[in-house]
Write an enzyme that holds these catalytic residues in place. Structure first.
Site: not given
Ligand code: F6P
Length: 341
Positions: A103, A126-127, A162, A170, A265, A271
């Site tokens: 963008e 990647i988004d 857990r 994102g 957790r 990255h």
């Protein structure tokens, strides 16, 4: 014809595949010369170049990152920045520029086009949040990495009873969370487009424990609670005005642990989603984008961007990609929600 190439914004797997395809077809079929610009818009702004020819692109198809380097330099924010770029491009004898970016990078490309410069855009992120293209390369790789991580979290969560939370990238769009959460069988997916209710998330966690399984939640970094606000790493802004995100996963773990008494957790993929070798899908998409971008140069289709629509690569006006972000439609989120809890 002398063509400049740059990669701007956050890097993503497949950038090198685009560069390779542009240069290979450009040299072999059209007889063009190329100039590589270093580090996004910083290159044209400061006249930073690298040689870009067939030997320079040998062996780079499977390599992540970008051989040209990248940055979030915004020349529009620099006094006289656009004029400086125009001067440098003229001095270097550049006839056309291929800008590979998301963008922000393509927004600058649009500005240059308005100033009469010959620019072709290639969508990258990647988004997967650019309009006018069904997919951007890098997205499939990020989803593959995140799904594999979620698969791994399932087994260790079961062993320790857990709640494990996987925080993925994102900022404004939850495509990575939606796809990797669905592919990885997450018990709850939280995306920026749909503010979540903490009580409802705790309901999913409880019902999962009741079924004797450990809950896995997949949360986009830009997701926000109905009862709160966006959680950021710090207050600093980049040159395009974006804050650094990350922290929603930790926030959720603390809240859920406090309210349910179950240990929670968080794993922040960060990255890792952007690094490394592109998937076969991304290599093919990036290669097709590159081939079509240099053909758009030959056809002088200035001010356009190559895009994937269905299985075809088409050309759309640059503004079509950058005007409005492509966010996750509510119906797609509701589809995924059949598996929550
Ligand atoms: O735009 C791609 C992206 O990976 C976003 O998902 C994320 O918010 C951002 O870049 C992180 O940027 P940086 O690596 O500059 O911190």
């Amino acid at each position: 014809m002398r063509v400049g190439v740059l990669t701007g914004g956050g890097d993503c797997p497949g950038l090198n595949a685009v560069i390779r395809a542009v240069v290979r077809r450009g040299v072999a079929e059209y007889g063009y010369d190329f100039v590589g610009f270093r580090d996004g818009w910083k290159g044209p702004l400061e006249g930073l170049t690298v040689p870009l020819d067939i030997p320079a692109v040998r062996g780079i198809l499977p390599r992540g990152g970008t051989i040209l380097g990248s940055s979030r330099t915004n020349p529009i924010k620099v006094e006289g920045g656009i004029e400086q770029i125009e001067r440098n491009l003229e001095d270097l004898g550049i006839d056309a520029l291929i800008a590979i970016g998301g963008e922000d990078t393509l927004g600058v490309a649009t500005k240059l086009t308005e100033h009469g410069f010959h620019v072709i855009g290639v969508p990258k992120t990647i988004d997967n949040d650019l309009s006018a293209t069904d997919y951007t390369f890098g997205f499939d790789t990020a989803v593959t990495v995140a799904s594999e991580a979620i698969d791994r979290l399932h087994t260790t969560a079961e062993s320790h009873h857990r709640i494990l939370i996987c925080e993925v990238m994102g900022r404004h769009a939850g495509w990575i969370a939606l796809h990797s959460g669905m592919a990885g069988g997450a018990n709850g997916i939280l995306i920026p487009e749909v503010p979540f209710d903490l009580g409802e998330v705790i309901g999913w966690v409880d019902s999962r424990f009741k079924a004797s399984y450990a809950p896995i939640l997949c949360v986009a970094e830009g997701a926000l609670p109905k009862q709160g606000s966006l959680i950021t790493k710090d207050e600093t802004l980049d040159a395009f005005g974006h804050v650094k995100l990350s922290g929603i996963g930790e926030w959720l773990a603390t809240e859920i642990e406090g309210r349910t008494g179950h240990e929670a957790r968080t794993t922040v993929l960060g990255h890792i989603q952007r690094g490394g070798s592109p998937t076969a899908f991304d290599r093919v998409l990036a290669t097709r984008f590159g081939l079509n971008a240099i053909t758009a140069v030959k056809d002088q289709a200035w001010g356009t961007m190559v895009a994937l629509q269905g299985t075809d690569i088409v050309r759309v006006p640059l503004e079509a990609a950058t005007g409005v972000l492509k966010t996750v439609p509510l119906a797609r989120y509701e589809e995924a929600s059949s598996f929550f809890g």
